[in-house]
Design a protein around this motif. Structure first.
Motif, PDB file in Angstrom:
ATOM      1  N   GLU A  30       1.156  -1.134  -0.231  1.00  0.00           N
ATOM      2  CA  GLU A  30      -0.090  -0.505  -0.127  1.00  0.00           C
ATOM      3  C   GLU A  30       1.178   1.606  -0.213  1.00  0.00           C
ATOM      4  OE1 GLU A  30      -1.788  -3.649   2.096  1.00  0.00           O
ATOM      5  OE2 GLU A  30      -0.554  -2.586   2.051  1.00  0.00           O
ATOM      6  N   GLN A  31       1.688   1.076   0.537  1.00  0.00           N
ATOM      7  CA  GLN A  31       2.922   2.191   0.821  1.00  0.00           C
ATOM      8  C   GLN A  31       3.610   2.434  -0.523  1.00  0.00           C
ATOM      9  OE1 GLN A  31       5.962   2.298   4.354  1.00  0.00           O
ATOM     10  NE2 GLN A  31       7.220   3.589   3.124  1.00  0.00           N
ATOM     11  N   PRO A  32       3.608   4.164  -1.343  1.00  0.00           N
ATOM     12  CA  PRO A  32       3.916   3.728  -2.528  1.00  0.00           C
ATOM     13  C   PRO A  32       5.766   3.420  -3.011  1.00  0.00           C
ATOM     14  CG  PRO A  32       2.907   5.955  -2.202  1.00  0.00           C
ATOM     15  CD  PRO A  32       2.853   5.148  -0.743  1.00  0.00           C
ATOM     16  N   GLY A  33       6.353   3.362  -3.698  1.00  0.00           N
ATOM     17  CA  GLY A  33       7.874   2.661  -3.402  1.00  0.00           C
ATOM     18  C   GLY A  33       7.323   1.543  -2.811  1.00  0.00           C
ATOM     19  N   ALA A  34       7.161   0.651  -2.479  1.00  0.00           N
ATOM     20  CA  ALA A  34       7.564  -0.643  -1.496  1.00  0.00           C
ATOM     21  C   ALA A  34       6.760  -1.920  -1.733  1.00  0.00           C
ATOM     22  CB  ALA A  34       7.321  -0.381  -0.047  1.00  0.00           C
ATOM     23  N   TYR A  35       7.786  -2.762  -1.841  1.00  0.00           N
ATOM     24  CA  TYR A  35       7.182  -4.020  -2.108  1.00  0.00           C
ATOM     25  C   TYR A  35       7.088  -5.876  -0.941  1.00  0.00           C
ATOM     26  CZ  TYR A  35      10.446  -5.189  -4.651  1.00  0.00           C
ATOM     27  OH  TYR A  35      12.195  -5.108  -4.694  1.00  0.00           O
ATOM     28  N   TYR A  36       6.505  -6.251  -0.502  1.00  0.00           N
ATOM     29  CA  TYR A  36       6.397  -7.269   0.351  1.00  0.00           C
ATOM     30  C   TYR A  36       6.850  -8.481  -0.946  1.00  0.00           C
ATOM     31  CZ  TYR A  36       2.006  -5.735   2.623  1.00  0.00           C
ATOM     32  OH  TYR A  36       1.224  -4.304   3.468  1.00  0.00           O
ATOM     33  N   THR A  37       7.913  -9.088   0.159  1.00  0.00           N
ATOM     34  CA  THR A  37       8.603 -10.429  -0.461  1.00  0.00           C
ATOM     35  C   THR A  37       9.377 -11.103   0.318  1.00  0.00           C
ATOM     36  OG1 THR A  37      10.613 -11.190  -2.316  1.00  0.00           O
ATOM     37  CG2 THR A  37      10.953  -9.429  -0.107  1.00  0.00           C
ATOM     38  N   GLN A  38       9.549 -12.750   0.656  1.00  0.00           N
ATOM     39  CA  GLN A  38       9.638 -13.828   1.048  1.00  0.00           C
ATOM     40  C   GLN A  38      11.319 -13.043   2.045  1.00  0.00           C
ATOM     41  OE1 GLN A  38      10.377 -13.644  -1.905  1.00  0.00           O
ATOM     42  NE2 GLN A  38      11.094 -15.674  -2.080  1.00  0.00           N
ATOM     43  N   GLN A  39      11.456 -13.441   3.068  1.00  0.00           N
ATOM     44  CA  GLN A  39      12.304 -13.025   3.912  1.00  0.00           C
ATOM     45  C   GLN A  39      14.025 -14.162   2.988  1.00  0.00           C
ATOM     46  OE1 GLN A  39      14.226 -14.897   8.296  1.00  0.00           O
ATOM     47  NE2 GLN A  39      12.685 -13.668   8.139  1.00  0.00           N
ATOM     48  N   LEU A  40      14.689 -13.640   2.781  1.00  0.00           N
ATOM     49  CA  LEU A  40      15.978 -14.634   2.538  1.00  0.00           C
ATOM     50  C   LEU A  40      16.528 -15.579   3.606  1.00  0.00           C
ATOM     51  CD1 LEU A  40      17.981 -15.701  -0.018  1.00  0.00           C
ATOM     52  CD2 LEU A  40      19.681 -13.830   0.980  1.00  0.00           C
ATOM     53  N   GLY A  41      16.450 -16.894   2.996  1.00  0.00           N
ATOM     54  CA  GLY A  41      17.434 -17.720   3.414  1.00  0.00           C
ATOM     55  C   GLY A  41      15.701 -18.749   4.600  1.00  0.00           C
ATOM     56  N   LEU A  42      14.776 -17.984   4.114  1.00  0.00           N
ATOM     57  CA  LEU A  42      13.326 -19.212   3.916  1.00  0.00           C
ATOM     58  C   LEU A  42      12.275 -19.705   2.964  1.00  0.00           C
ATOM     59  CD1 LEU A  42      11.412 -17.211   6.367  1.00  0.00           C
ATOM     60  CD2 LEU A  42      12.568 -18.509   6.918  1.00  0.00           C
ATOM     61  N   GLY A  43      12.348 -21.129   2.839  1.00  0.00           N
ATOM     62  CA  GLY A  43      12.143 -21.774   1.381  1.00  0.00           C
ATOM     63  C   GLY A  43      10.417 -21.303   0.879  1.00  0.00           C
ATOM     64  N   PHE A  44       9.886 -21.943   0.712  1.00  0.00           N
ATOM     65  CA  PHE A  44       8.337 -21.219  -0.220  1.00  0.00           C
ATOM     66  C   PHE A  44       7.953 -21.981   0.387  1.00  0.00           C
ATOM     67  CE2 PHE A  44       8.801 -20.018  -4.975  1.00  0.00           C
ATOM     68  CZ  PHE A  44       9.525 -18.809  -5.064  1.00  0.00           C
ATOM     69  N   ASP A  45       8.260 -23.308   0.545  1.00  0.00           N
ATOM     70  CA  ASP A  45       7.324 -24.105   1.718  1.00  0.00           C
ATOM     71  C   ASP A  45       7.065 -23.800   3.488  1.00  0.00           C
ATOM     72  OD1 ASP A  45       9.453 -25.157   2.331  1.00  0.00           O
ATOM     73  OD2 ASP A  45       9.069 -26.670   2.910  1.00  0.00           O
ATOM     74  N   GLU A  46       8.102 -22.326   4.199  1.00  0.00           N
ATOM     75  CA  GLU A  46       7.600 -22.308   4.766  1.00  0.00           C
ATOM     76  C   GLU A  46       7.073 -20.324   5.257  1.00  0.00           C
ATOM     77  OE1 GLU A  46      11.689 -23.844   6.947  1.00  0.00           O
ATOM     78  OE2 GLU A  46      12.040 -22.451   5.367  1.00  0.00           O
ATOM     79  N   ILE A  47       6.559 -19.541   4.247  1.00  0.00           N
ATOM     80  CA  ILE A  47       6.055 -17.946   4.462  1.00  0.00           C
ATOM     81  C   ILE A  47       5.121 -18.411   4.369  1.00  0.00           C
ATOM     82  CG2 ILE A  47       5.915 -16.463   2.644  1.00  0.00           C
ATOM     83  CD1 ILE A  47       8.878 -16.927   3.239  1.00  0.00           C
ATOM     84  N   SER A  48       4.155 -17.205   5.408  1.00  0.00           N
ATOM     85  CA  SER A  48       3.050 -17.113   6.590  1.00  0.00           C
ATOM     86  C   SER A  48       3.377 -16.289   6.008  1.00  0.00           C
ATOM     87  CB  SER A  48       2.956 -17.056   7.904  1.00  0.00           C
ATOM     88  OG  SER A  48       3.849 -16.494   8.270  1.00  0.00           O
ATOM     89  N   ALA A  49       1.441 -15.105   6.120  1.00  0.00           N
ATOM     90  CA  ALA A  49       1.461 -14.077   6.118  1.00  0.00           C
ATOM     91  C   ALA A  49       2.079 -13.149   7.183  1.00  0.00           C
ATOM     92  CB  ALA A  49       0.331 -13.791   6.408  1.00  0.00           C
ATOM     93  N   SER A  50       3.370 -13.440   7.955  1.00  0.00           N
ATOM     94  CA  SER A  50       3.218 -13.030   9.527  1.00  0.00           C
ATOM     95  C   SER A  50       4.967 -12.658   9.265  1.00  0.00           C
ATOM     96  CB  SER A  50       3.141 -13.964  11.018  1.00  0.00           C
ATOM     97  OG  SER A  50       3.309 -15.013  10.207  1.00  0.00           O
ATOM     98  N   ASN A  51       5.252 -13.618   8.674  1.00  0.00           N
ATOM     99  CA  ASN A  51       7.303 -13.806   7.779  1.00  0.00           C
ATOM    100  C   ASN A  51       7.437 -13.280   7.021  1.00  0.00           C
ATOM    101  OD1 ASN A  51       7.259 -15.315   6.299  1.00  0.00           O
ATOM    102  ND2 ASN A  51       7.326 -17.307   7.928  1.00  0.00           N
TER     103      ASN A  51
END
Length: 260
Positions: A60-81
């Motif tokens: 929602e913030q201009p110029g920003a985006y969500y992404t996953q944390q380096l070190g986590l696999g796709f199967d470890e991603i949650s909305a909170s991390n």
């Protein structure tokens, strides 16, 4: 009941599209939830390659985006991390760091205001096809959302952590929604998370079908007009939303933790 057995095809298409506007449910997940679900959906579909690949969505913030944390696999991603980063990959919220290869996402977001989600993965069949240095062949009805909508970058620029790779990939994809990167993998640029997820699923299926067809003979093209018609028929927000909802229901049966 309205008789439609003599109705021309174009009118039947328009009728079905109007019906879908009310019959198909909208996707009501938040952006974070959609992104987390996409990671799990693509993991189950074979898009994981260790820690390689990035999935991002505009915040929602201009110029920003969500992404996953380096070190986590796709199967470890949650909305909170999930992480929130700016276009320079500076951490705005969350813990850890983003994949340095996310830099080319920033370039693509800048070049394409219409893009709200970018998926870059190295699934087996797409990666194998990329080694042949041939474009993706869209020659089956199911794959037509990618018809005349997938670019091809033949020259591999090396690891995509520099600004040069961002400029190159953003220029190569142009106004299309997908691209095959030689010796690398796939990239999808969607107007929504739902669209990007569905197209990434289709991309890998298309690559698998192409490799199977090439092993048996020569892939034959479909008529351009019919391919474009099928592209426009399937490529609607309602259809993408319905497909995403199905994939989400399927993923949640085994990945209920991703919405924590």
């Amino acid at each position: 009941m309205t008789a439609t057995l003599d109705t021309p095809k174009e009118q039947l298409i328009q009728l079905a599209q109007r019906q879908m506007l009310t019959a198909l449910a909208d996707c009501t997940y938040s952006t974070r939830e959609k992104l987390a679900l996409t990671c799990r959906i693509l993991f189950d579909a074979g898009h994981d390659s260790g820690l390689a690949g990035q999935i991002t969505a505009r915040a929602e913030q201009p110029g920003a985006y969500y992404t996953q944390q380096l070190g986590l696999g796709f199967d470890e991603i949650s909305a909170s991390n999930l992480l929130l980063v700016d276009e320079n990959l500076n951490l705005l919220s969350g813990e850890g760091m983003a994949n340095p290869a996310n830099r080319f996402h920033s370039w693509l977001y800048r070049a394409r205001p219409d893009v709200n989600c970018i998926i870059h993965t190295h699934p087996l069949h797409s990666a194998a096809l990329s080694m042949l240095e041939v474009p993706l062949a869209v020659s089956h009805m199911d794959l037509c959302p990618l018809f005349d909508d997938c670019a091809f970058l033949k020259d591999w620029p090396g690891i995509p952590v520099g600004n040069e790779e961002g400029e190159l990939i953003a220029a190569a994809i142009g106004d299309k929604r997908a691209i095959l990167l030689s010796h690398h993998g796939l990239l999808v640029a969607g107007s929504s998370v739902e669209e990007a997820c569905v197209l990434a699923m289709l991309f890998e299926r298309a690559a698998k079908m192409q490799l199977l067809a090439m092993a048996a003979g020569e892939v034959q093209p479909i008529p351009a007009a019919l391919g474009q018609q099928a592209h426009d028929w399937i490529s609607t927000p309602k259809r993408h939303g319905a497909a995403f909802n199905y994939y989400a229901r399927r993923a949640l049966r085994s990945h209920g933790d991703c919405l924590n």
